[in-house]
Design a protein around this motif. Sequence first.
Motif, PDB file in Angstrom:
ATOM      1  N   CYS A  79       0.882  -1.207  -0.262  1.00  0.00           N
ATOM      2  CA  CYS A  79       0.062  -0.091   0.175  1.00  0.00           C
ATOM      3  C   CYS A  79       0.921   1.165  -0.186  1.00  0.00           C
ATOM      4  N   SER A  83       1.303   3.934  -3.049  1.00  0.00           N
ATOM      5  CA  SER A  83       1.071   5.447  -2.794  1.00  0.00           C
ATOM      6  C   SER A  83       2.127   6.258  -3.334  1.00  0.00           C
ATOM      7  N   ASP A 108      -4.023  10.437   1.896  1.00  0.00           N
ATOM      8  CA  ASP A 108      -4.874  10.173   0.872  1.00  0.00           C
ATOM      9  C   ASP A 108      -4.213   9.031   0.276  1.00  0.00           C
ATOM     10  N   TYR A 110      -3.095   4.573  -0.386  1.00  0.00           N
ATOM     11  CA  TYR A 110      -3.620   3.377  -0.256  1.00  0.00           C
ATOM     12  C   TYR A 110      -3.404   2.788   1.112  1.00  0.00           C
ATOM     13  N   ARG A 222      -8.878   3.448  -0.258  1.00  0.00           N
ATOM     14  CA  ARG A 222      -8.424   4.586   0.051  1.00  0.00           C
ATOM     15  C   ARG A 222      -9.580   5.405   0.694  1.00  0.00           C
TER      16      ARG A 222
END
Length: 224
Positions: A79, A83, A108, A110, A222
């Motif tokens: 993640c 991002s 903001d 993942y 998200r």
Amino acid sequence: MTEVSAGYETVTIPPGQVTLSDRRTQRRWPVELAPYRLAAFPVTQAWYAHVTGLRPSSAPPGDRLPVEGVSWWDAVRFCNALSEREGLTPAYRFRTDEEGVEWDASADGYRLPTEAEWEHACRAGTTGARYGPLDEIAWHRGNSDERTHDVGGRPPNAWGLYDMLGNVWEWCWDLYDPEVYGTYRVLRGGGWFDERWSCRASVRRRSHPTLRIDDVGFRVARSL
């Protein structure tokens, strides 16, 4: 609304309430949810390799097969890496203590869904054990030939999410029961080797966050 990010679809999940339950303790608890985005498919071997350069799966190579053999730690690191590739703020900060990671809810980037988000998205407004007839919507022990299958090979639920049940279990953010199981994390959805009973919207499973097994993968979320 569906959005394509780095070639991968995410779906806007509406706000709502879900009531979680635990069969072992007979406990039930409601959770209110704000809207969020969730990947339409589990992370595939190809997407995982594109982001990390690795193909950890024990299944034969298949770009659209769900990645498995990934630990909870592998999933949260994926993640953050995704991002960073997209210029977003990573959701996770890593520490050196036993719990090891903090979720920055203002980021903001993942992240893994919470188990409440996962169940709300899986149900897609339905109230039964499943969002459709199991043999039609999921790969499970009775029809999988004891292997994973390409994501998206079964019909989606009403919100456009595929493979929410069957194929591979999915890591969630939450601790399962820290007083009893310590750092064990929640798994949801059932997998290709599971009997029909396990492939239900409400079923919870637990595993140590370092464990890598051949029926566990994940999908990303998200915050909005």
